[in-house]
Enzyme design. Structure first.
Site: not given
Length: 380
Positions: A125-126, A129, A131-132, A158, A363, A365-366
């Site tokens: 998915l990531t 440019n 990520g979230s 991964t 998966e 971030t906090s």
């Protein structure tokens, strides 16, 4: 609510503990130092049913539930977070996406190979440019007859080099349209599907992380998972379970670090007595245990939502946020208890400290977990 493990769960726990101590423990320093991704280990894990934990038996899986899944990832991660990460990524992302959203013929084609360990899976998915901010993805697919031509790249994948199949979400519609992305399953060897740079990481070094590149990669429409335009919605549902995975991995690492600290504190002597006798040390251990048990309860609460077919987004985010932050704090305190020895690679807490940080990033971030949690609260 019954908090006791069943006889079957205790047997699974013992089996996984034995597997980790025999097959993983003797090799963790070598794998970590040289960034070795031990593919053969996952073939052995497949023989024990650990590569298709949630997959029904009719597809060659173990047919277990999320409670057992947490238990398994936790036990592996007590010994090595990197192996726990790879096992979690294979099961909860690639395999689970196929299990939840593929057609019957796709399940029959791919799940037996993935569940046995013959194949290793990855999930993409990531992007470099995005990520979230996944809805701005630039990896796109354009229709050409019965095929889709994919161009772009994904990063931080991964098993991006070693996987035999990847489930990848790419844009097939307009930018920022949540229904403008589609999931494809692409087998290794497909022309135009190539591995890129392998990342040299702070921790989790025995878990392979790499870039994946698509250069005019032609994928037949029969490899679409679900319907066109459903990829982003599917991926958000997959991440609910994935966050439980990361939480279970974090829980295991926290326990591993605490157990090492307990053992060391009972052996190390200063000022004529073991350091476990000092309140400054014993209170650290008490705080560790309290935070670990709180994390465990939150994980099983999130799992119960899934097992009861309820939406788990809120509780998965809480559990992942809590457990991942606990893993970092516990491993940090474990290093402190070891003192100078905690900073060298001859002792296990140095690796737990490095590995644990990934759990606050991967998966979601906090900060993303807090965003999910707060949005749920404010929208009630």
């Amino acid at each position: 609510m019954n908090f006791d493990y069943s006889e079957q769960q205790l047997m699974i726990q013992q089996m996984v503990e034995d597997f980790a101590n025999k097959e993983i423990q003797p090799n963790i320093n070598k794998w970590d130092e040289h960034q070795i991704f031990p593919i053969d280990l996952f073939k052995k894990a497949g023989d024990l049913g650990l590569m298709g934990i949630l997959v029904p038996e009719k597809y060659g899986g173990a047919g277990l539930g999320y409670n057992e899944y947490i238990l398994i990832i936790e036990e592996i991660s007590k010994v090595c977070g990197a192996i726990g990460l790879s096992l979690a990524a294979h099961n909860s992302l690639c395999v689970n996406h196929i299990l939840k959203f593929s057609s019957e013929s796709q399940k029959e084609k791919w799940l037996p190979k993935l569940s046995s360990g013959e194949w290793i899976g990855s999930w993409g998915l990531t992007e470099p440019n995005t990520g979230s901010d996944a809805m701005r993805m630039k990896c796109v697919a354009e229709k050409d007859g019965d095929y889709w031509v994919i161009n772009g790249s994904k990063n931080f994948i991964t098993h991006g080099i070693s996987s035999d199949i990847i489930v990848v979400i790419v844009r097939t519609g307009d930018l920022l349209d949540s229904h403008g992305m589609t999931a494809f399953a692409i087998e290794r060897g497909t022309e135009g599907f190539n591995a890129g740079k392998k990342e040299d990481k702070l921790g989790m070094r025995a878990s392979e992380t790499a870039e994946v590149i698509f250069n005019n990669c032609r994928v037949h429409e029969e490899n679409i998972i679900g319907k066109i335009g459903e990829g982003f919605i599917q991926s958000m549902k997959i991440l609910d379970g994935g966050r439980i995975s990361i939480g279970a991995m974090a829980l295991g690492m926290a326990e591993g670090a605490m157990n090492a600290a307990i053992s060391y504190s009972k052996e190390r002597e200063q000022f004529g007595k073991t350091i476990s006798k000092f309140q400054g040390i014993s209170f650290k251990l008490a705080d560790m245990a309290t935070e670990i048990e709180a994390s465990r309860l939150l994980l099983f609460k999130a799992a119960s939502q899934i097992l009861n077919a309820k939406k788990s987004t809120y509780f998965s985010a809480i559990a992942k946020y809590k457990a991942s932050e606990v893993a970092v704090s516990v491993s940090n305190q474990a290093v402190q208890i070891f003192g100078g020895y905690g900073y060298v690679k001859d002792y296990p807490v140095e690796k737990f400290y490095r590995d644990s940080k990934l759990s606050t990033i991967g998966e979601g971030t906090s900060e993303i977990q807090k965003l999910v949690i707060s949005r749920t609260l404010l929208n009630k």
